[in-house]
Design a protein around this motif. Structure first.
Motif, PDB file in Angstrom:
ATOM      1  N   ASP A   1      -2.024   9.185   3.692  1.00 54.11           N
ATOM      2  CA  ASP A   1      -1.235   8.728   2.550  1.00 54.11           C
ATOM      3  C   ASP A   1       0.248   8.863   2.883  1.00 54.11           C
ATOM      4  O   ASP A   1       0.616   9.156   4.014  1.00 54.11           O
ATOM      5  CB  ASP A   1      -1.588   9.524   1.288  1.00 54.11           C
ATOM      6  CG  ASP A   1      -1.406  11.033   1.474  1.00 54.11           C
ATOM      7  OD1 ASP A   1      -0.567  11.436   2.310  1.00 54.11           O
ATOM      8  OD2 ASP A   1      -2.096  11.795   0.795  1.00 54.11           O
ATOM      9  N   GLU A   2       1.106   8.656   1.879  1.00 55.56           N
ATOM     10  CA  GLU A   2       2.546   8.624   2.138  1.00 55.56           C
ATOM     11  C   GLU A   2       3.112   9.970   2.591  1.00 55.56           C
ATOM     12  O   GLU A   2       4.186  10.017   3.175  1.00 55.56           O
ATOM     13  CB  GLU A   2       3.277   8.132   0.886  1.00 55.56           C
ATOM     14  CG  GLU A   2       3.018   6.653   0.590  1.00 55.56           C
ATOM     15  CD  GLU A   2       3.806   6.157  -0.597  1.00 55.56           C
ATOM     16  OE1 GLU A   2       4.246   7.007  -1.413  1.00 55.56           O
ATOM     17  OE2 GLU A   2       3.984   4.932  -0.722  1.00 55.56           O
TER      18      GLU A   2
ATOM     19  N   LYS B   1       4.117   7.127  12.574  1.00 53.86           N
ATOM     20  CA  LYS B   1       3.671   8.305  11.827  1.00 53.86           C
ATOM     21  C   LYS B   1       4.797   8.776  10.918  1.00 53.86           C
ATOM     22  O   LYS B   1       5.982   8.629  11.253  1.00 53.86           O
ATOM     23  CB  LYS B   1       3.306   9.455  12.785  1.00 53.86           C
ATOM     24  CG  LYS B   1       2.161   9.183  13.736  1.00 53.86           C
ATOM     25  CD  LYS B   1       1.975  10.362  14.697  1.00 53.86           C
ATOM     26  CE  LYS B   1       0.920  10.077  15.749  1.00 53.86           C
ATOM     27  NZ  LYS B   1       0.825  11.188  16.745  1.00 53.86           N
ATOM     28  N   THR B   2       4.427   9.346   9.816  1.00 55.92           N
ATOM     29  CA  THR B   2       5.391  10.062   8.989  1.00 55.92           C
ATOM     30  C   THR B   2       4.675  11.211   8.318  1.00 55.92           C
ATOM     31  O   THR B   2       3.502  11.096   7.932  1.00 55.92           O
ATOM     32  CB  THR B   2       6.055   9.149   7.948  1.00 55.92           C
ATOM     33  OG1 THR B   2       7.108   9.876   7.290  1.00 55.92           O
ATOM     34  CG2 THR B   2       5.070   8.646   6.912  1.00 55.92           C
ATOM     35  N   LYS B   3       5.388  12.349   8.206  1.00 57.29           N
ATOM     36  CA  LYS B   3       4.781  13.538   7.612  1.00 57.29           C
ATOM     37  C   LYS B   3       5.840  14.343   6.885  1.00 57.29           C
ATOM     38  O   LYS B   3       6.969  14.493   7.367  1.00 57.29           O
ATOM     39  CB  LYS B   3       4.124  14.403   8.685  1.00 57.29           C
ATOM     40  CG  LYS B   3       3.401  15.624   8.135  1.00 57.29           C
ATOM     41  CD  LYS B   3       2.665  16.380   9.232  1.00 57.29           C
ATOM     42  CE  LYS B   3       1.942  17.601   8.664  1.00 57.29           C
ATOM     43  NZ  LYS B   3       1.184  18.342   9.707  1.00 57.29           N
ATOM     44  N   VAL B   4       5.458  14.865   5.730  1.00 59.61           N
ATOM     45  CA  VAL B   4       6.333  15.743   4.959  1.00 59.61           C
ATOM     46  C   VAL B   4       5.939  17.200   5.250  1.00 59.61           C
ATOM     47  O   VAL B   4       4.769  17.571   5.144  1.00 59.61           O
ATOM     48  CB  VAL B   4       6.218  15.456   3.452  1.00 59.61           C
ATOM     49  CG1 VAL B   4       7.040  16.462   2.656  1.00 59.61           C
ATOM     50  CG2 VAL B   4       6.687  14.040   3.153  1.00 59.61           C
TER      51      VAL B   4
ATOM     52  N   SER C   1       0.812  -1.223   0.000  1.00 55.51           N
ATOM     53  CA  SER C   1       0.000   0.000   0.000  1.00 55.51           C
ATOM     54  C   SER C   1       0.845   1.273   0.000  1.00 55.51           C
ATOM     55  O   SER C   1       0.429   2.293  -0.570  1.00 55.51           O
ATOM     56  CB  SER C   1      -0.917   0.010   1.230  1.00 55.51           C
ATOM     57  OG  SER C   1      -1.806  -1.083   1.209  1.00 55.51           O
ATOM     58  N   PHE C   2       2.031   1.211   0.644  1.00 55.92           N
ATOM     59  CA  PHE C   2       2.882   2.407   0.769  1.00 55.92           C
ATOM     60  C   PHE C   2       4.318   2.052   0.374  1.00 55.92           C
ATOM     61  O   PHE C   2       5.207   1.972   1.230  1.00 55.92           O
ATOM     62  CB  PHE C   2       2.821   2.937   2.202  1.00 55.92           C
ATOM     63  CG  PHE C   2       1.425   3.155   2.715  1.00 55.92           C
ATOM     64  CD1 PHE C   2       0.663   4.233   2.281  1.00 55.92           C
ATOM     65  CD2 PHE C   2       0.855   2.262   3.627  1.00 55.92           C
ATOM     66  CE1 PHE C   2      -0.625   4.433   2.745  1.00 55.92           C
ATOM     67  CE2 PHE C   2      -0.440   2.448   4.093  1.00 55.92           C
ATOM     68  CZ  PHE C   2      -1.186   3.534   3.645  1.00 55.92           C
ATOM     69  N   PRO C   3       4.565   1.859  -0.911  1.00 52.84           N
ATOM     70  CA  PRO C   3       5.866   1.342  -1.356  1.00 52.84           C
ATOM     71  C   PRO C   3       7.003   2.358  -1.336  1.00 52.84           C
ATOM     72  O   PRO C   3       8.169   1.977  -1.443  1.00 52.84           O
ATOM     73  CB  PRO C   3       5.576   0.891  -2.797  1.00 52.84           C
ATOM     74  CG  PRO C   3       4.460   1.791  -3.247  1.00 52.84           C
ATOM     75  CD  PRO C   3       3.617   2.012  -2.030  1.00 52.84           C
ATOM     76  N   ASN C   4       6.707   3.641  -1.190  1.00 52.76           N
ATOM     77  CA  ASN C   4       7.739   4.672  -1.345  1.00 52.76           C
ATOM     78  C   ASN C   4       8.244   5.271  -0.047  1.00 52.76           C
ATOM     79  O   ASN C   4       8.977   6.270  -0.070  1.00 52.76           O
ATOM     80  CB  ASN C   4       7.194   5.788  -2.244  1.00 52.76           C
ATOM     81  CG  ASN C   4       6.816   5.281  -3.623  1.00 52.76           C
ATOM     82  OD1 ASN C   4       7.573   4.519  -4.230  1.00 52.76           O
ATOM     83  ND2 ASN C   4       5.649   5.679  -4.109  1.00 52.76           N
TER      84      ASN C   4
ATOM     85  N   ASP D   1       1.458  12.023   4.683  1.00 50.34           N
ATOM     86  CA  ASP D   1       0.951  12.267   6.042  1.00 50.34           C
ATOM     87  C   ASP D   1       0.206  11.006   6.482  1.00 50.34           C
ATOM     88  O   ASP D   1      -0.999  10.877   6.298  1.00 50.34           O
ATOM     89  CB  ASP D   1       0.028  13.483   6.060  1.00 50.34           C
ATOM     90  CG  ASP D   1      -0.328  13.922   7.478  1.00 50.34           C
ATOM     91  OD1 ASP D   1       0.087  13.233   8.442  1.00 50.34           O
ATOM     92  OD2 ASP D   1      -1.025  14.942   7.624  1.00 50.34           O
ATOM     93  N   LEU D   2       0.945  10.078   7.052  1.00 49.19           N
ATOM     94  CA  LEU D   2       0.420   8.743   7.334  1.00 49.19           C
ATOM     95  C   LEU D   2       0.504   8.404   8.818  1.00 49.19           C
ATOM     96  O   LEU D   2       1.505   8.702   9.475  1.00 49.19           O
ATOM     97  CB  LEU D   2       1.210   7.699   6.538  1.00 49.19           C
ATOM     98  CG  LEU D   2       0.865   6.228   6.771  1.00 49.19           C
ATOM     99  CD1 LEU D   2      -0.549   5.910   6.299  1.00 49.19           C
ATOM    100  CD2 LEU D   2       1.880   5.325   6.067  1.00 49.19           C
ATOM    101  N   SER D   3      -0.548   7.769   9.336  1.00 55.60           N
ATOM    102  CA  SER D   3      -0.554   7.237  10.699  1.00 55.60           C
ATOM    103  C   SER D   3      -0.942   5.763  10.646  1.00 55.60           C
ATOM    104  O   SER D   3      -1.838   5.380   9.888  1.00 55.60           O
ATOM    105  CB  SER D   3      -1.554   7.991  11.585  1.00 55.60           C
ATOM    106  OG  SER D   3      -1.184   9.341  11.726  1.00 55.60           O
ATOM    107  N   ILE D   4      -0.265   4.955  11.458  1.00 55.64           N
ATOM    108  CA  ILE D   4      -0.565   3.522  11.550  1.00 55.64           C
ATOM    109  C   ILE D   4      -0.637   3.135  13.021  1.00 55.64           C
ATOM    110  O   ILE D   4       0.231   3.523  13.807  1.00 55.64           O
ATOM    111  CB  ILE D   4       0.508   2.657  10.856  1.00 55.64           C
ATOM    112  CG1 ILE D   4       0.662   3.061   9.388  1.00 55.64           C
ATOM    113  CG2 ILE D   4       0.154   1.177  10.960  1.00 55.64           C
ATOM    114  CD1 ILE D   4       1.776   2.314   8.663  1.00 55.64           C
ATOM    115  N   LEU D   5      -1.656   2.388  13.383  1.00 57.88           N
ATOM    116  CA  LEU D   5      -1.739   1.794  14.716  1.00 57.88           C
ATOM    117  C   LEU D   5      -1.548   0.290  14.567  1.00 57.88           C
ATOM    118  O   LEU D   5      -2.102  -0.337  13.649  1.00 57.88           O
ATOM    119  CB  LEU D   5      -3.092   2.093  15.365  1.00 57.88           C
ATOM    120  CG  LEU D   5      -3.347   3.549  15.759  1.00 57.88           C
ATOM    121  CD1 LEU D   5      -4.746   3.699  16.364  1.00 57.88           C
ATOM    122  CD2 LEU D   5      -2.290   4.050  16.743  1.00 57.88           C
TER     123      LEU D   5
END
Length: 272
Positions: A109-110, A141-144, A84-87, A112-116
């Motif tokens: 999305d890539e 989490k990751t955010k640009v 789902s988020f290859p990059n 601004d992504l959050s995962i639990l």
């Protein structure tokens, strides 16, 4: 006349015996043929059963090696997320406890992504609605950001070299000081700043936790950030208890976990 009758009786007796003998032979041949047929069928059946068992065993081994859950057919959560988020870089390891399987729910999305992450008894699809009723054990989490400076500010480094010096081993010195019912122990390693908060009322001592972290990082390599912050809150028991956050250019990564070393393991797995 008597001789002829006697001769006739003798011939009849011999004929009867010959007929009986022939009947016994036919029955014996039939019995032998039937026995051989049953034996052949049994042998073929055993061979078929054996082949079936071997194929079933091979299939089971292949399912196990593939990382798929044989009950649901779902790929591992790491494979699902990578698809789902290859990059972007994602944790390759999320400790969730012995005999538990990692599951995940995502948002965004890539950019601004959050995962639990959850530890369950079975593998579900990512974002399965069942996860709404579960308690997360870890997060990502990751955010640009617009600029690298904005990303650095979002890390919110809290390094503080004031207070009493504490030897944490491996040539590293921390600094301890109290504030508002808590004791904070801080130190630096490379571009990383680390802080452990202990609750005085619970008689918590941050030194032991800090030494455990220092010893772990002597053997394991974190990602090399532009700037990074690790915060361990001993007074908190949910997945936000330990936060590892770092900047790479205009992107910020964050991993969170209930346990300090487990959070570090997540971050280290992103450096592989």
């Amino acid at each position: 006349m008597k001789k002829e009758i006697g001769l006739l009786m003798t011939l009849l007796t011999v004929g009867a015996l010959a007929a009986c003998s022939s009947g016994d032979t036919d029955e014996t041949q039939t019995s032998t043929s039937t026995s051989e047929q049953i034996s052949t069928q049994t042998s073929e059946s055993m061979t078929t059963d054996s082949t079936s068992t071997e194929m079933s065993s091979m299939s089971s081994d292949m399912d196990s090696d593939s990382g798929a859950d044989t009950a649901t057919g779902e790929a591992s959560v790491f494979d699902q997320l990578a698809t789902s988020f290859p990059n972007i870089t994602l944790p390759a390891k999320v400790p969730v406890g012995d005999d538990k399987i990692v599951n995940a729910a995502t948002d965004g999305d890539e950019n601004d992504l959050s995962i639990l992450y959850y530890g369950l008894d079975e593998q579900l699809a990512v974002n399965d609605t069942t996860l709404n009723n579960e308690t997360a054990i870890a997060g990502y989490k990751t955010k640009v950001y617009d600029t690298a400076d904005d990303a650095a500010a979002a890390v919110n480094v809290t390094a503080d070299e004031g207070g009493q010096a504490v030897d944490l081993g491996h040539g590293i010195t921390g600094h301890s000081q109290g504030a508002a019912g808590s004791t904070y122990l801080s130190w630096e390693e490379g571009n990383w700043s680390l802080t452990v908060r202990a609750v005085n009322q619970d008689q918590q001592d941050p030194t032991g936790q800090a030494k455990e972290v220092v010893a772990y990082l002597e053997e394991h390599m974190l990602p090399v950030p532009d700037v990074g912050q690790i915060t361990i809150d001993m007074g908190q028991d949910d997945y936000l208890a330990t936060t590892v956050v770092w900047q790479e250019d205009d992107r910020v990564y964050t991993v969170e976990h209930q346990e300090a070393i487990s959070a570090l393991e997540m971050a280290v797995s992103m450096n592989q």
